[in-house]
Each structure stands twice: as structure tokens, then as C-alpha cells.
Design an enzyme around this catalytic site. Structure first.
Site, PDB file in Angstrom:
ATOM      1  N   ARG A 115     -18.118   2.572  -0.500  1.00 31.36           N
ATOM      2  CA  ARG A 115     -17.166   3.326   0.331  1.00 31.36           C
ATOM      3  C   ARG A 115     -15.903   3.642  -0.490  1.00 31.36           C
ATOM      4  O   ARG A 115     -15.784   3.247  -1.653  1.00 31.36           O
ATOM      5  CB  ARG A 115     -16.783   2.506   1.563  1.00 31.36           C
ATOM      6  N   GLY A 116     -14.993   4.347   0.153  1.00 37.19           N
ATOM      7  CA  GLY A 116     -13.658   4.573  -0.423  1.00 37.19           C
ATOM      8  C   GLY A 116     -13.677   5.303  -1.758  1.00 37.19           C
ATOM      9  O   GLY A 116     -14.488   6.208  -1.988  1.00 37.19           O
ATOM     10  N   ASP A 141     -22.352  -9.482  -5.763  1.00 37.66           N
ATOM     11  CA  ASP A 141     -20.928  -9.829  -5.743  1.00 37.66           C
ATOM     12  C   ASP A 141     -20.470  -9.903  -7.196  1.00 37.66           C
ATOM     13  O   ASP A 141     -20.986 -10.722  -7.966  1.00 37.66           O
ATOM     14  CB  ASP A 141     -20.729 -11.175  -5.020  1.00 37.66           C
ATOM     15  N   ASN A 143     -14.378  -0.515 -10.305  1.00 33.39           N
ATOM     16  CA  ASN A 143     -13.566  -0.001  -9.194  1.00 33.39           C
ATOM     17  C   ASN A 143     -13.346  -1.038  -8.099  1.00 33.39           C
ATOM     18  O   ASN A 143     -12.338  -0.992  -7.392  1.00 33.39           O
ATOM     19  CB  ASN A 143     -14.254   1.243  -8.611  1.00 33.39           C
ATOM     20  N   ALA A 144     -14.285  -1.987  -7.932  1.00 30.93           N
ATOM     21  CA  ALA A 144     -14.168  -2.965  -6.840  1.00 30.93           C
ATOM     22  C   ALA A 144     -12.804  -3.637  -6.904  1.00 30.93           C
ATOM     23  O   ALA A 144     -12.342  -4.023  -7.974  1.00 30.93           O
ATOM     24  CB  ALA A 144     -15.281  -4.005  -6.948  1.00 30.93           C
ATOM     25  N   ASN A 180       4.917 -17.350   0.863  1.00 28.18           N
ATOM     26  CA  ASN A 180       3.928 -17.629   1.921  1.00 28.18           C
ATOM     27  C   ASN A 180       2.484 -17.552   1.428  1.00 28.18           C
ATOM     28  O   ASN A 180       1.562 -17.552   2.242  1.00 28.18           O
ATOM     29  CB  ASN A 180       4.081 -16.603   3.060  1.00 28.18           C
ATOM     30  N   TYR A 236      -1.806  -9.092  -6.372  1.00 27.80           N
ATOM     31  CA  TYR A 236      -2.428  -7.793  -6.663  1.00 27.80           C
ATOM     32  C   TYR A 236      -1.755  -7.138  -7.879  1.00 27.80           C
ATOM     33  O   TYR A 236      -2.428  -6.640  -8.790  1.00 27.80           O
ATOM     34  CB  TYR A 236      -2.296  -6.918  -5.422  1.00 27.80           C
ATOM     35  N   LYS A 253      -3.579  -6.162 -11.393  1.00 29.18           N
ATOM     36  CA  LYS A 253      -3.699  -4.778 -11.857  1.00 29.18           C
ATOM     37  C   LYS A 253      -2.945  -4.554 -13.169  1.00 29.18           C
ATOM     38  O   LYS A 253      -3.360  -3.733 -13.995  1.00 29.18           O
ATOM     39  CB  LYS A 253      -3.214  -3.819 -10.769  1.00 29.18           C
ATOM     40  N   THR A 274      -7.114   6.382   2.080  1.00 31.55           N
ATOM     41  CA  THR A 274      -8.374   5.654   2.300  1.00 31.55           C
ATOM     42  C   THR A 274      -8.209   4.787   3.543  1.00 31.55           C
ATOM     43  O   THR A 274      -7.110   4.708   4.118  1.00 31.55           O
ATOM     44  CB  THR A 274      -8.713   4.717   1.126  1.00 31.55           C
TER      45      THR A 274
HETATM   46  P1  NAI Z   1     -11.967  -0.204  -0.411  1.00 34.17           P
HETATM   47  O1  NAI Z   1     -11.595  -1.533   0.163  1.00 34.17           O
HETATM   48  O2  NAI Z   1     -12.154   0.936   0.527  1.00 34.17           O
HETATM   49  O3  NAI Z   1     -13.316  -0.343  -1.264  1.00 34.17           O
HETATM   50  C1  NAI Z   1     -13.502  -1.378  -2.188  1.00 34.17           C
HETATM   51  C2  NAI Z   1     -14.981  -1.630  -2.332  1.00 34.17           C
HETATM   52  O4  NAI Z   1     -15.127  -2.713  -3.259  1.00 34.17           O
HETATM   53  C3  NAI Z   1     -15.653  -2.059  -1.026  1.00 34.17           C
HETATM   54  O5  NAI Z   1     -16.844  -1.348  -0.822  1.00 34.17           O
HETATM   55  C4  NAI Z   1     -15.905  -3.541  -1.233  1.00 34.17           C
HETATM   56  O6  NAI Z   1     -17.041  -4.040  -0.537  1.00 34.17           O
HETATM   57  C5  NAI Z   1     -16.097  -3.601  -2.745  1.00 34.17           C
HETATM   58  N1  NAI Z   1     -15.884  -4.954  -3.243  1.00 34.17           N
HETATM   59  C6  NAI Z   1     -14.877  -5.803  -2.925  1.00 34.17           C
HETATM   60  N2  NAI Z   1     -15.080  -6.989  -3.519  1.00 34.17           N
HETATM   61  C7  NAI Z   1     -16.221  -6.891  -4.225  1.00 34.17           C
HETATM   62  C8  NAI Z   1     -16.966  -7.782  -5.041  1.00 34.17           C
HETATM   63  N3  NAI Z   1     -16.563  -9.044  -5.201  1.00 34.17           N
HETATM   64  N4  NAI Z   1     -18.106  -7.358  -5.598  1.00 34.17           N
HETATM   65  C9  NAI Z   1     -18.534  -6.092  -5.414  1.00 34.17           C
HETATM   66  N5  NAI Z   1     -17.883  -5.188  -4.660  1.00 34.17           N
HETATM   67  C10 NAI Z   1     -16.747  -5.587  -4.060  1.00 34.17           C
HETATM   68  O7  NAI Z   1     -10.851   0.100  -1.516  1.00 34.17           O
HETATM   69  P2  NAI Z   1     -10.365   1.483  -2.153  1.00 34.17           P
HETATM   70  O8  NAI Z   1      -9.132   1.906  -1.482  1.00 34.17           O
HETATM   71  O9  NAI Z   1     -11.485   2.436  -2.252  1.00 34.17           O
HETATM   72  O10 NAI Z   1      -9.947   0.986  -3.627  1.00 34.17           O
HETATM   73  C11 NAI Z   1     -10.797   1.069  -4.753  1.00 34.17           C
HETATM   74  C12 NAI Z   1     -10.037   0.569  -5.974  1.00 34.17           C
HETATM   75  O11 NAI Z   1      -8.855   1.343  -6.142  1.00 34.17           O
HETATM   76  C13 NAI Z   1      -9.580  -0.880  -5.872  1.00 34.17           C
HETATM   77  O12 NAI Z   1      -9.680  -1.480  -7.141  1.00 34.17           O
HETATM   78  C14 NAI Z   1      -8.139  -0.752  -5.425  1.00 34.17           C
HETATM   79  O13 NAI Z   1      -7.388  -1.869  -5.815  1.00 34.17           O
HETATM   80  C15 NAI Z   1      -7.735   0.478  -6.215  1.00 34.17           C
HETATM   81  N6  NAI Z   1      -6.551   1.165  -5.663  1.00 34.17           N
HETATM   82  C16 NAI Z   1      -6.576   1.764  -4.423  1.00 34.17           C
HETATM   83  C17 NAI Z   1      -5.452   2.421  -3.946  1.00 34.17           C
HETATM   84  C18 NAI Z   1      -5.413   3.135  -2.618  1.00 34.17           C
HETATM   85  O14 NAI Z   1      -4.400   3.754  -2.308  1.00 34.17           O
HETATM   86  N7  NAI Z   1      -6.471   3.106  -1.822  1.00 34.17           N
HETATM   87  C19 NAI Z   1      -4.219   2.474  -4.740  1.00 34.17           C
HETATM   88  C20 NAI Z   1      -4.312   1.823  -6.009  1.00 34.17           C
HETATM   89  C21 NAI Z   1      -5.449   1.206  -6.438  1.00 34.17           C
END
Ligand code: NAI
Length: 448
Positions: free
Chosen positions: A220-221, A264, A288-289, A299, A353, A357, A389
């Protein structure tokens, strides 16, 4: 969560009202679509100082943008200013002289790309004015408006090594990339080198044809968008996500003609499992995860700290090391990791976080030269800013609004913006881009 303010300012009454109130004026950005693959309009090629790149005109002509006259009446969609030869304050004045007359007429969602040279440690005058270009570009990016972007490319070699970068920056694919400084070296283009010695695709519309890409967290995302974009560019994509998200991963993989891998990424043997899944190796690895577990440090229990560090940083280090050690990344391979502007600028409530990063950025910078020398693999990072997202839709309204508007484009980016940037770095032709952390943040006001 739709950006209603952006839709409102696109209407005549909305524009009138928000202008009267002095509120931000986000422009609807033109993004890539198969129907509109390039910018519409001409390209003005300007020079300041005595250029040191010979083949730039040929590379620019291959972008397909017709050459526009350097006069304001031409309304260019893009301006490329070659400032590689700027060595002193007098020649720096030519930057002003070249852009001052034309900048007003650059089309909406147009591009300004300034080309600079690497800083010369032996010549502090050259270093001063070449560094000056960064302040210039970042300032122009903040004032230019109308969805236009301004970026600086530092050319360490010939322009041909920067072709994939120039094509990206001069296209709608870079809609949310502004205020960036990207170094392109002369080394290691590794353009088409494959393990079987065959040529890679020369087709700029499907540069990843015949290549295998693995994207973590792709159910996703942003990860899903990355998988889609790499598949569009011709790659066979492996959609990796946690076992709980297997159904979604399978759905995404089926849609893209790829493969799902329920794993995982924090598993101690994740690298070995990936290598076993892909016995012929892989060409593109996208870390990307990522997760957030926000709390102020006072806290924050140790568990929140360690889970974020484990997913976002330790697993990236572990799997990268394992896959490189096994030779699972083929020569000409590309690693793209996901940092965040929170890691570059810091963010209250995100010490875990932000640390993870920033760690990704450190990993990229230190590993890049060694991975290229030892394995023919480049290592870069994308650092997203505020991206629309599910994660950011859950942010409280006022913080969300601030995140959206506090950048030069006055709006959030879309997952596809991060995906396009990743796809550019993943190209076989991007071998001269290494160790870079490229922000996809609309030039966020947070951080440098
Ligand atoms: P999201 O939460 O929608 O998707 C993350 C995906 O990673 C999920 O499908 C989740 O199941 C998977 N995931 C989490 N832990 C995992 C693991 N241990 N093993 C395998 N898969 C795992 O997040 P989003 O927003 O799509 O973010 C993607 C990347 O972009 C992340 O690294 C996030 O930190 C980074 N990011 C996102 C921003 C935003 O504005 N959404 C801003 C800056 C960075």
C-alpha cells in the site's frame, strides 16, 4: 484525504478570495501521464561564464523539447542555465543577466535547471561562487511560484552522464522535486552492463525492461506507487510486505504481473530469504517499508524506540549487507532507500523516526562509493516531505494543513512523486548518480 483547499483555489471565487486574504496559492501540478509524457513548450538553453561541458546541447536535444529562443516572448516550458564555468563573482553576475529577463515568462509547472560544477578545493573563489549557486537556486525556488520548480545539478563529468537526470528534471515526473542539489559524477555510468553481458534497454520509456525490482512495504501507500511505477518502466516487481498484509501484496503483484513475498523485513534472515526467493539475483532494491511510533522522548518507552529503529534502519542495514555479500544485486544494480525530511530537519515527537531516517542518509552516503567500487551498485535515498497517504490523513487537521502548505509548492506531494524519483534513480542510465539524498518535498520549509 482530498486537499479541498487546493480544489477551492482552483475555482475563480476561491482564487479571488484567497488572494485577497493573502493566503497560499497552490498551482495544480502537471504530472506525467501516458497522454502527456513531456512538458509542453520549448527549452531555453542559456549559459553563464565559459561552459566546461561540450556535449550539453546534444543531450538537451534528445529530451525532445524544442529549443526555444532565450527571449521572454518564447514562454519556455524549461530553462537550462549552464553555469559550470562560473568561477568568480563577475561571471556569477551572468547568472542574473541570463535568468532575469526570462524567468517571468517560464510556463506554469515549468522547470528551471541550473548546471554547476563540483567545488574546486584548490580555488576558493570558484568554490564560493559555485556554492553561491545553491543559495540562488533555493531562493528562486521559493519565489518562482505557479508550480514551477528550480533545481541545481552539479556535473562532475560530461553531460551524457547526466542524461537520465536531465530528462527526469525536465519532465512532468519531477513535479514535486524542487530546491534540490544533485551531484552527477563522471564515474560508473554502468549504463547497460548486465550480469549476462547483454545490453540493457535503450528505450527511455521502458528503461527497466528485463530487470527485477524488489520493493519492501509495497502492499500500500508509497511502496505500492513505487511498485506500479517500476512495473510501468518494464521491471518485474517483487511486492514484499508483512504476512498480515499478504492479501494486499498479492493483489498489487497480480495487477502488475509481479510476485508477492510475505516477509517481515525485520527477520534476522530476511536478506537470505530474499536471495533464496530470487536465485537469479535482482537489479533494483527499494527499501520503502517504514513505521512511525511518535512520542516525545520524555514519554517514549524503549519499545517504541526499538521498533522504529528496527524497521526503518537496522533491517535496511542488515538486508543490504546480506544481499551485497551474497552478490544478489547484479552489477549495474540500484539500491534506493527511503529517508524523510523528518530525518534531515528533525520533528517534535519523532526522535526515534528522525534518528532512523537520518541513519538511512548516513548509510547511503558512506556505502555508495564502496558499493559502486565493489559491486557496481549505486546507493541513493529519496527523502519524502508531506505526502498524501493514509499515514498523513490521520494527522490532526491543523498540523496536516501546516504540513501541506509549508513548502514552495504550497501542497502535499502524491505517492507517485516519490515513485517517479525512485524510478529515475533505479534506471540503468543513472549510474553516475550515487550517494545522493534527494528530497521529494516541494521544497519544504523544514530543514536545509
Ligand atoms: P504506509 O504505512 O502506508 O506503508 C508502509 C508499508 O510498509 C505497509 O504496507 C507496511 O505493512 C509495510 N511494513 C511495515 N513494517 C514492515 C516490515 N517490518 N516488513 C515489511 N513491510 C513492512 O507508509 P507510507 O506513507 O507509504 O510510507 C512509506 C515510506 O515512506 C516509509 O519508509 C515512510 O517512513 C516514508 N515516508 C513517508 C512520508 C509520508 O508523508 N507518507 C513522509 C516521509 C517518509
Amino acid at each position: 484525504m482530498a486537499d479541498r483547499y487546493l480544489s477551492f483555489t482552483a475555482t475563480a471565487p476561491g482564487r479571488f478570495l484567497t488572494r485577497r486574504l493573502g493566503l497560499p496559492q497552490p498551482a495544480a501540478l502537471s504530472r506525467f501521464s501516458p497522454e502527456r509524457p513531456s512538458l509542453t513548450g520549448g527549452l531555453a538553453h542559456l549559459t553563464a561564464g565559459k561552459t566546461i561541458v561540450g556535449d550539453l546541447a546534444a543531450v538537451l536535444s534528445r529530451t525532445g523539447l524544442p529549443l526555444a529562443a532565450a527571449d521572454p516572448a518564447a514562454d519556455p516550458a524549461a530553462v537550462v542555465l549552464d553555469a559550470t564555468g562560473v568561477r568568480d563573482v563577475d561571471s556569477l553576475a551572468e547568472v542574473h543577466a541570463a535568468l532575469h529577463p526570462v524567468v517571468r515568462s517560464v510556463a506554469a509547472s515549468g522547470r528551471v535547471v541550473v548546471l554547476g560544477a563540483p567545488l574546486d578545493p584548490e580555488d576558493h573563489h570558484q568554490a564560493a561562487v559555485q556554492q553561491a549557486l545553491e543559495g540562488f537556486v533555493r531562493s528562486l525556488g521559493k519565489e518562482i511560484g505557479r508550480g514551477r520548480t528550480v533545481n541545481l545539478v552539479r556535473l562532475g563529468g560530461d553531460a551524457a552522464a547526466a542524461e537520465s537526470t536531465l530528462r527526469f528534471l525536465l519532465s512532468p515526473k519531477s513535479a514535486y522535486v524542487s530546491g534540490q542539489v544533485i551531484a552527477v559524477t563522471s564515474e560508473g555510468p554502468e549504463r547497460s552492463e548486465r550480469s549476462d553481458g547483454s545490453e540493457g534497454s535503450d528505450d527511455w520509456s521502458r528503461p527497466l525492461a528485463g530487470r527485477t525490482a524488489l520493493v519492501t512495504g509495497a502492499a500500500r501507500g508509497i511502496g505500492e506507487a513505487v511498485a506500479e511505477t517500476l512495473a510501468r518502466d518494464g521491471a518485474h516487481v517483487v511486492v514484499l510486505d508483512v504476512p498480515q498484509a499478504e492479501e494486499d501484496a498479492r493483489r498489487v503483484a497480480a495487477r502488475l504481473g509481479g510476485t508477492a513475498l510475505a516477509l517481515d523485513i525485520t527477520a534476522a534472515d530476511a536478506g537470505e530469504r530474499i536471495a533464496a526467493e530470487l536465485p537469479d539475483g535482482l537489479d533494483v532494491l527499494v527499501h520503502n517499508a517504514g513505521i512511525t511510533r511518535d512520542r516525545r522522548l520524555v514519554n517514549m518507552p524503549a519499545e517504541r524506540w526499538s521498533s522504529v529503529l528496527d524497521v526503518n534502519l537496522a533491517s535496511v542495514l542488515r538486508t543490504t549487507d546480506a544481499l551485497l555479500a551474497k552478490g544478489a544485486l547484479r552489477p549495474g544494480g540500484r539500491i534506493v532507500a527511503t529517508a524523510s525530511i523528518a530525518g534531515l530537519a528533525g520533528n517534535a515527537g519523532q526522535t526515534n523516526y528522525g534518528a532512523s531516517k537520518a541513519g538511512v542518509a548516513g548509510l547511503v552516503r558512506a556505502l555508495a562509493p564502496r558499493a559502486l567500487a565493489g559491486h557496481g551498485v549505486t546507493v541513493n535515498a529519496v527523502a519524502p516531505g508531506f505526502i498524501e497517504t493514509k499515514m498523513t490523513a490521520a494527522v490532526p487537521l491543523f498540523i496536516r494543513e501546516a504540513g501541506r502548505r509549508m513548502n514552495s509548492l504550497a501542497q502535499g506531494g502524491l505517492p507517485v512523486d516519490v515513485a517517479e524519483t525512485t524510478a529515475w534513480l533505479a534506471q540503468p542510465a543513472s549510474g553516475a548518480v550515487n550517494g545522493q539524498v534527494v528530497r521529494v518535498c516541494g521544497q519544504s520549509l523544514l530543514g536545509a
